[in-house]
Scaffold this motif. Structure first.
Motif, short mmCIF file in Angstrom:
data_model
loop_
_atom_site.label_atom_id
_atom_site.label_comp_id
_atom_site.label_asym_id
_atom_site.label_seq_id
_atom_site.Cartn_x
_atom_site.Cartn_y
_atom_site.Cartn_z
N LYS A 111 -6.90 -6.66 -6.01
CA LYS A 111 -7.85 -5.99 -7.05
C LYS A 111 -7.07 -6.54 -8.56
N ARG A 112 -7.94 -6.62 -9.31
CA ARG A 112 -7.40 -7.09 -10.92
C ARG A 112 -7.05 -5.67 -11.32
N GLU A 163 -4.06 -11.43 -11.27
CA GLU A 163 -5.29 -11.65 -10.66
C GLU A 163 -4.76 -11.26 -9.23
N THR A 219 -4.27 -1.09 -5.46
CA THR A 219 -4.87 -2.52 -5.88
C THR A 219 -4.25 -3.47 -4.94
N HIS A 254 0.21 -6.57 -16.05
CA HIS A 254 -1.01 -6.26 -15.03
C HIS A 254 -2.11 -6.56 -15.85
N LEU A 255 -2.27 -6.65 -17.17
CA LEU A 255 -3.32 -6.94 -17.61
C LEU A 255 -3.91 -8.50 -17.32
N ASN A 273 -6.38 -2.43 -13.59
CA ASN A 273 -6.90 -1.70 -14.65
C ASN A 273 -8.31 -2.45 -15.23
N ARG A 274 -8.90 -3.32 -14.38
CA ARG A 274 -9.83 -4.07 -14.68
C ARG A 274 -11.32 -4.05 -13.45
N GLU A 275 -10.94 -3.42 -12.50
CA GLU A 275 -12.11 -3.18 -11.54
C GLU A 275 -11.53 -2.00 -10.71
#
Length: 158
Positions: free
Chosen positions: A39-40, A15, A83, A11-12, A42-44
């Motif tokens: 959604k990305r 995209e 997400t 998941h890191l 863990n990043r947004e």
């Protein structure tokens, strides 16, 4: 306990896009599960609850009434992580096969005006949890991504 397949995806590196999550034999059919990632992880920020709930109502209604795909749609619903969504389709398909359908679906959501289908207390368990303006915004943003999708947006990262 063995980790399920969806928890083995990095998941890191994931995209937004459309990914084949799995294919399952059900009776004499294959059911393809798509990860409709908006959604990305863990990043947004995730999708708002009201927005994803509204997307669920609009997309599910649109897909199940689609003149070509309607009979093949098994399920449309939000991911618990907020997400994206899952799309289950009867038949063996790849991401590119449903890309035009997802563009059409999210354009429908982005352009939708009026009463949200099934958003009354009689028809919905959380009828007050809807956000049409944010659903439209998120759908329009996702359409732009899909219109420029690359292999990165159509195949899970290694």
């Amino acid at each position: 306990m063995k980790k399920i397949a969806s928890f083995t995806i990095n998941h890191l590196a994931l995209e937004p896009g459309i990914y084949v999550s799995r294919r399952d034999a059900v009776g004499g059919d294959v059911v393809t599960t798509f990860d409709i990632r908006m959604k990305r992880p863990n990043r947004e920020p995730v999708l708002g609850q009201g927005a994803i709930h509204t997307i669920e109502h609009l997309a599910a209604t649109f897909l199940r009434n689609h003149p070509v795909w309607g009979e093949r749609i098994v399920y449309w619903g939000p991911m618990g992580c907020l997400t994206g969504n899952y799309l289950l389709v009867r038949g063996e398909y790849d991401s590119r096969d449903v890309l035009p359908l997802m563009v059409e679906t999210f354009r429908f959501v982005a352009d939708f005006e009026g009463d949200i289908p099934g958003a009354t207390p009689r028809d919905c368990g959380t009828a007050l949890l809807h956000d049409l303006p944010m659903a439209r915004y998120e759908a329009a943003k996702y359409v732009q991504l899909l219109e420029h999708a690359t292999e990165q947006n159509l195949n899970y990262p290694e």
